[in-house]
Design a protein around this motif. Sequence first.
Motif, PDB file in Angstrom:
ATOM      1  N   GLN A   1      39.444 120.402   0.313  1.00 30.58           N
ATOM      2  CA  GLN A   1      39.551 119.237   1.200  1.00 30.58           C
ATOM      3  C   GLN A   1      38.599 119.416   2.375  1.00 30.58           C
ATOM      4  OE1 GLN A   1      40.946 119.389   4.559  1.00 30.58           O
ATOM      5  NE2 GLN A   1      40.387 117.230   4.861  1.00 30.58           N
ATOM      6  N   TYR A   2      37.886 118.361   2.722  1.00 31.31           N
ATOM      7  CA  TYR A   2      37.077 118.352   3.932  1.00 31.31           C
ATOM      8  C   TYR A   2      36.621 116.924   4.180  1.00 31.31           C
ATOM      9  CZ  TYR A   2      34.812 121.041   7.591  1.00 31.31           C
ATOM     10  OH  TYR A   2      34.486 121.600   8.810  1.00 31.31           O
TER      11      TYR A   2
ATOM     12  N   SER B   1      26.904 122.993  -0.356  1.00 34.21           N
ATOM     13  CA  SER B   1      26.963 123.210  -1.811  1.00 34.21           C
ATOM     14  C   SER B   1      28.354 123.043  -2.411  1.00 34.21           C
ATOM     15  CB  SER B   1      26.388 124.577  -2.219  1.00 34.21           C
ATOM     16  OG  SER B   1      27.293 125.621  -1.938  1.00 34.21           O
ATOM     17  N   CYS B   2      29.406 122.996  -1.591  1.00 32.20           N
ATOM     18  CA  CYS B   2      30.751 122.826  -2.136  1.00 32.20           C
ATOM     19  C   CYS B   2      31.030 121.368  -2.508  1.00 32.20           C
ATOM     20  CB  CYS B   2      31.798 123.317  -1.146  1.00 32.20           C
ATOM     21  SG  CYS B   2      31.946 125.117  -1.125  1.00 32.20           S
ATOM     22  N   LEU B   3      32.170 121.153  -3.161  1.00 26.34           N
ATOM     23  CA  LEU B   3      32.580 119.824  -3.623  1.00 26.34           C
ATOM     24  C   LEU B   3      33.729 119.345  -2.739  1.00 26.34           C
ATOM     25  CD1 LEU B   3      32.666 121.261  -7.170  1.00 26.34           C
ATOM     26  CD2 LEU B   3      31.034 119.483  -6.558  1.00 26.34           C
ATOM     27  N   ARG B   4      33.420 118.507  -1.780  1.00 29.34           N
ATOM     28  CA  ARG B   4      34.446 118.025  -0.851  1.00 29.34           C
ATOM     29  C   ARG B   4      35.324 116.964  -1.508  1.00 29.34           C
ATOM     30  NH1 ARG B   4      31.527 117.115   5.055  1.00 29.34           N
ATOM     31  NH2 ARG B   4      30.632 119.219   5.289  1.00 29.34           N
ATOM     32  N   LEU B   5      36.623 117.016  -1.202  1.00 30.95           N
ATOM     33  CA  LEU B   5      37.578 116.078  -1.780  1.00 30.95           C
ATOM     34  C   LEU B   5      38.526 115.552  -0.716  1.00 30.95           C
ATOM     35  CD1 LEU B   5      38.637 118.127  -4.949  1.00 30.95           C
ATOM     36  CD2 LEU B   5      36.983 116.254  -4.880  1.00 30.95           C
ATOM     37  N   LEU B   6      39.170 114.427  -1.036  1.00 30.73           N
ATOM     38  CA  LEU B   6      40.280 113.957  -0.207  1.00 30.73           C
ATOM     39  C   LEU B   6      41.422 114.962  -0.304  1.00 30.73           C
ATOM     40  CD1 LEU B   6      40.290 110.203  -1.299  1.00 30.73           C
ATOM     41  CD2 LEU B   6      39.388 111.141   0.846  1.00 30.73           C
ATOM     42  N   ASP B   7      42.252 115.022   0.724  1.00 23.62           N
ATOM     43  CA  ASP B   7      43.312 116.028   0.774  1.00 23.62           C
ATOM     44  C   ASP B   7      44.245 115.944  -0.443  1.00 23.62           C
ATOM     45  OD1 ASP B   7      44.768 118.089   2.622  1.00 23.62           O
ATOM     46  OD2 ASP B   7      46.347 116.739   1.918  1.00 23.62           O
ATOM     47  N   ALA B   8      44.690 114.730  -0.780  1.00 24.28           N
ATOM     48  CA  ALA B   8      45.622 114.569  -1.900  1.00 24.28           C
ATOM     49  C   ALA B   8      44.980 114.982  -3.224  1.00 24.28           C
ATOM     50  CB  ALA B   8      46.099 113.119  -1.983  1.00 24.28           C
TER      51      ALA B   8
END
Length: 353
Positions: A233-234, A244-251
């Motif tokens: 999450q971020y 380089s990371c894969l950011r996602l919604l918290d849920a």
Amino acid sequence: MKKIIVVLSLTLFLASCKKEVETDTVEFEEDTTAVDRSMENQIDSIAIKRNDSIEMAKKDSIAAVKKAAIEESKKSNKFSVFKGDAYSYWPIKPSDSLRKLFYNTFTKEQQYTIAALNRIDTDHIKTRDTLIVPNEFKTAFIDYSPFPRKLTNITEVPKIIIFSYPIQAYGVYENGNLVKWGPTNMGKKASQTPRGLFFTNWKGRKVRSTVDDEWILNWNFNISNHGGVGWHQYALPGYPASHSCLRLLDADAQWLYNWADQWVLTEDRNTVKVKGTPVIVYGDYKFGVKGIWHQLVENPSITTLSKSELEAIIEPYLAEIFNQQTIREAYNEAKLNNKPKEDSLKIVKDSMK
């Protein structure tokens, strides 16, 4: 008598000359006609090709003309909603009245959907110049999926996650059936997310970033141990922005954190015995311009991935996916067979004493 013969000979000679002239004239006229017809056919062919080219040019320019018209309309109606076939442009930032109308019109759930379609989190709604808003809200969020609902070539794969750089979205499949999708913001131009096949390994509820120790990564699941790449999450600003990371919604990060499998290490923790869930990252992103989902008003299917397209992307990795799957299945079976039997429960009657 000689005079008669001379006159007769002269008459025959003149008749013969006349006939030859007439014959030559006819032959010349026939040749001219053939040439004329050949030239006409060439002219007709050129005209057809020219018309075809014009028609192709017209068709190719339709999208560009439509886009230009929309952009011009947006400029002339800077403080109003522009409605397309399936989506509309809402200019949020330049208009206080439209921003207030937006929050008063759409529920929290609808705002969440709108944010996801714009590849942002709800905190970034107020920072966007313009939002893409669906004209009609569907029953379930999965109905907006750009990923095909079913893939034939992975029906034997229990779990797999696919991240698309071009549309900044991910899709989750179980035995070839799409079970979830969502937005992501991947690596920025200077630190792009590596492409290819990965397998999930270790995870951590809250992990301190190796780039900046003040960054706490919630629901972190690593996919490249040496590369330090994983999802978590971020903040989602609406474009590739990570290191380089894969950011996602918290849920979404929490859901995937609980859904994917971790690796299995040897007792000395130096060797990987079993790899985790397969993850494919693919495609290129046009940095410096808005993501293609901003064109949904002009083209509602601009982000849609076809079944054949996605299956072709997966195909080169299938052999390794099935290989690692066989290793995991053998491990699970051995673990089940070696599991010690639990002692039978002793049932004791309650007593008042």
